[in-house]
Motif scaffolding. Structure first.
Motif, short mmCIF file in Angstrom:
data_model
loop_
_atom_site.label_atom_id
_atom_site.label_comp_id
_atom_site.label_asym_id
_atom_site.label_seq_id
_atom_site.Cartn_x
_atom_site.Cartn_y
_atom_site.Cartn_z
N ALA A 11 0.83 -1.22 0.00
CA ALA A 11 0.00 0.00 0.00
C ALA A 11 0.86 1.26 0.00
O ALA A 11 0.62 2.19 -0.78
CB ALA A 11 -0.93 -0.01 1.21
N GLY A 40 2.34 -9.88 2.90
CA GLY A 40 2.89 -8.77 3.67
C GLY A 40 1.86 -8.18 4.61
O GLY A 40 1.26 -8.90 5.42
N TRP A 199 9.64 -6.01 6.08
CA TRP A 199 11.02 -6.29 5.65
C TRP A 199 11.92 -5.05 5.79
O TRP A 199 13.08 -5.10 5.41
CB TRP A 199 11.05 -6.73 4.19
C1 LIG Z 1 -4.13 -7.83 10.09
C2 LIG Z 1 -3.89 -6.38 9.81
C3 LIG Z 1 -4.94 -5.49 9.93
C4 LIG Z 1 -4.73 -4.15 9.67
N1 LIG Z 1 -5.78 -3.31 9.78
C5 LIG Z 1 -5.63 -2.02 9.47
C6 LIG Z 1 -6.75 -1.15 9.47
O1 LIG Z 1 -7.88 -1.55 9.73
N2 LIG Z 1 -6.55 0.15 9.13
C7 LIG Z 1 -5.31 0.64 8.82
O2 LIG Z 1 -5.20 1.83 8.54
N3 LIG Z 1 -4.23 -0.18 8.79
C8 LIG Z 1 -4.36 -1.48 9.09
N4 LIG Z 1 -3.30 -2.31 9.04
C9 LIG Z 1 -1.99 -1.79 8.62
C10 LIG Z 1 -1.92 -1.66 7.11
O3 LIG Z 1 -2.46 -2.77 6.48
C11 LIG Z 1 -0.48 -1.36 6.68
O4 LIG Z 1 -0.07 -0.21 7.37
C12 LIG Z 1 -0.39 -1.10 5.19
O5 LIG Z 1 -0.90 -2.19 4.48
C13 LIG Z 1 1.01 -0.71 4.76
O6 LIG Z 1 1.73 -1.76 4.27
P1 LIG Z 1 3.18 -1.55 3.63
O7 LIG Z 1 3.09 -1.07 2.25
O8 LIG Z 1 4.02 -0.78 4.61
O9 LIG Z 1 3.71 -3.06 3.70
P2 LIG Z 1 3.46 -4.26 2.66
O10 LIG Z 1 2.09 -4.26 2.18
O11 LIG Z 1 3.96 -5.49 3.33
O12 LIG Z 1 4.38 -3.88 1.47
C14 LIG Z 1 5.77 -4.03 1.54
C15 LIG Z 1 6.19 -4.61 0.23
O13 LIG Z 1 7.59 -4.60 0.10
C16 LIG Z 1 7.97 -5.74 -0.60
N5 LIG Z 1 9.38 -5.96 -0.31
C17 LIG Z 1 9.94 -6.25 0.88
N6 LIG Z 1 11.28 -6.34 0.76
C18 LIG Z 1 11.57 -6.10 -0.53
C19 LIG Z 1 12.78 -6.05 -1.27
N7 LIG Z 1 13.96 -6.27 -0.68
N8 LIG Z 1 12.73 -5.78 -2.60
C20 LIG Z 1 11.54 -5.55 -3.23
N9 LIG Z 1 10.35 -5.59 -2.57
C21 LIG Z 1 10.37 -5.85 -1.24
C22 LIG Z 1 7.06 -6.83 -0.07
O14 LIG Z 1 6.97 -7.92 -0.95
C23 LIG Z 1 5.76 -6.07 0.08
O15 LIG Z 1 4.95 -6.19 -1.06
C24 LIG Z 1 -3.46 -3.67 9.30
C25 LIG Z 1 -2.40 -4.56 9.19
C26 LIG Z 1 -2.60 -5.91 9.42
C27 LIG Z 1 -1.45 -6.84 9.27
#
Ligand SMILES: Cc1cc2nc3c(=O)[nH]c(=O)nc-3n(C[C@H](O)[C@H](O)[C@H](O)COP(=O)(O)OP(=O)(O)OC[C@H]3O[C@@H](n4cnc5c(N)ncnc54)[C@H](O)[C@@H]3O)c2cc1C
Length: 374
Positions: A11, A40, A199
């Motif tokens: 996201a 993730g 990660w």
């Molecule tokens: C069960 C659950 C419920 C939640 N409920 C809520 C909610 O109701 N409301 C809310 O606001 N938030 C909620 N959250 C939090 C929210 O979902 C996250 O804050 C949001 O999805 C952000 O994700 P991100 O992009 O940081 O991580 P991710 O979605 O994990 O994205 C990180 C990406 O980086 C990629 N990656 C990692 N390392 C590497 C690399 N070395 N090279 C290339 N790619 C790489 C991974 O494959 C992944 O796709 C919830 C979280 C969880 C787990």
């Protein structure tokens, strides 16, 4: 034109790529898996949107800005991504949930209303409401479509010229010279933005972002309770049960109610690549206990449980900003970062391009982990 790499397209990274491309940058994204995957933080169909962010007053303007950008993404994609239902945070008047929510409301002036126990019962008759409970209504709360939002942001970035690679795991992102290495190949960028979720610590270890396992859990209403637990009846709720909080929203088309604990201390930190297919003896235990206490019309055993994870920081605040001359990070979402993804993407794009942030986030400054700053 500035050349910017985005590492990780969940996201936060997909939104960052979109906002960078919208600002005219030459964007290359690297995603280790496929965009919209379920390994993730960003999978599981839905996420709660709350405007009254109990976690920090500084998140209220961020949530407001995100809603504007989410509407823009809906316009671009033609999809409905944010459904406003209203939400109520419920607990005893002296509970941390109520005290801290009211403090954020007072500090920010965010639209809200304080409800007494009878008013909460009238609005939410399906909940078990103790006499000492109050509710704080957040009229802008709602539900976000999870995977569709990630896919829509990635598609919007691509439509603006971004090149997004899938199955491309970055081994190294170098702060000093802007080098990204994938499978031994090096590419140089003016700036790198790491949005690697759980990660994050593998690429930027000094930020102390700990990967934590949790679950996406869905519950079935008991027979005859379906209408009372539909999305338009239950909306979004956060309920304090003792020292724990349970959050959730009413049933969507599949007929299941999404519920989860705010934090489950049962779990030790996880190695992010070990998430898929993982189980734990206490899976579902806390959320089932909280569901039984707060929502008697729900069958207390989850119908569906899927592992998920997030990056946690010691102070439970995000780590968003510049960590080096050519490197920025968006990580440490602490399980509540989806609703802010669009504004965080904009913020990270502005930081990378050297622009003044639309919504400043001093509380998320990585400089509080001084050892991380190159
Ligand atoms: C069960 C659950 C419920 C939640 N409920 C809520 C909610 O109701 N409301 C809310 O606001 N938030 C909620 N959250 C939090 C929210 O979902 C996250 O804050 C949001 O999805 C952000 O994700 P991100 O992009 O940081 O991580 P991710 O979605 O994990 O994205 C990180 C990406 O980086 C990629 N990656 C990692 N390392 C590497 C690399 N070395 N090279 C290339 N790619 C790489 C991974 O494959 C992944 O796709 C919830 C979280 C969880 C787990």
């Amino acid at each position: 034109m500035m050349r910017v790499a985005v590492v990780g397209l969940g996201a936060w990274g997909a939104m960052t790529a979109w906002r960078l491309a919208a600002a005219g940058a030459d964007v290359v994204g690297f995603e280790a898996g496929t965009i919209g995957h379920d390994r993730g933080s960003s999978h599981g169909s839905t996420r709660l949107y709350r405007r009254l962010c109990v976690e920090h007053a500084g998140l209220v303007p961020l949530a407001a800005r995100s809603a504007v950008l989410w509407r823009e993404l809906e316009r671009v994609s033609g999809e409905t991504l944010l459904t406003v239902t209203g939400g109520v945070s419920i607990g005893p008047a002296d509970s941390a949930l109520v005290r801290e929510s009211l403090a954020v409301a007072a500090a920010t002036g965010v639209d809200h209303a304080l409800l007494d126990a009878d008013a909460v019962r009238r609005r939410l008759p399906m909940l078990r409401i103790p006499d000492d409970a109050v509710g704080i209504l957040d009229p802008e709360a709602g539900v976000l479509a999870a995977e569709p939002s990630v896919l829509a942001a990635a598609a919007a970035a691509r439509a603006l010229g971004a090149v997004l690679h899938e199955g491309a795991r970055v081994d190294v992102a170098e702060a000093a010279d802007g080098i990204v290495r994938v499978d031994g190949r090096a590419e140089r960028f003016d700036h790198i933005v790491v949005c690697a979720g759980a990660w994050t610590g593998e690429l930027v270890p000094d930020l102390h972002v700990t990967p934590v396992r949790t679950l996406v859990t869905w519950f079935a209403p008991r027979p005859g309770e379906e209408a009372a637990h539909a999305l338009d009846a239950l909306g979004v709720v956060v309920v304090a049960v003792g020292d724990a909080w349970i959050w959730g929203h009413g049933a969507l088309e599949g007929g299941l109610v999404k519920l989860g604990p705010a934090d489950d201390p049962a779990y030790a930190p996880i190695r992010p690549d070990a998430l898929v297919g993982s189980t734990h003896p206490l899976d579902g235990a806390l959320v089932s206990r909280l569901a039984a206490a707060a929502l008697p019309g729900i069958a207390p055993t989850p119908t569906s449980m899927r592992p998920c994870m997030y990056g946690r920081t010691a102070d439970h605040q995000f780590v968003v900003g510049r960590v080096g001359e050519r490197l920025s990070v968006g990580g440490g979402c602490n399980g509540h970062g989806f609703k802010h993804a669009a504004a965080i993407g904009e913020h990270l794009a502005e930081v990378a391009l050297g622009l003044e942030p639309t919504v400043p986030m001093p509380f998320a400054d990585p400089a509080r982990h001084a050892s991380a700053i190159a």
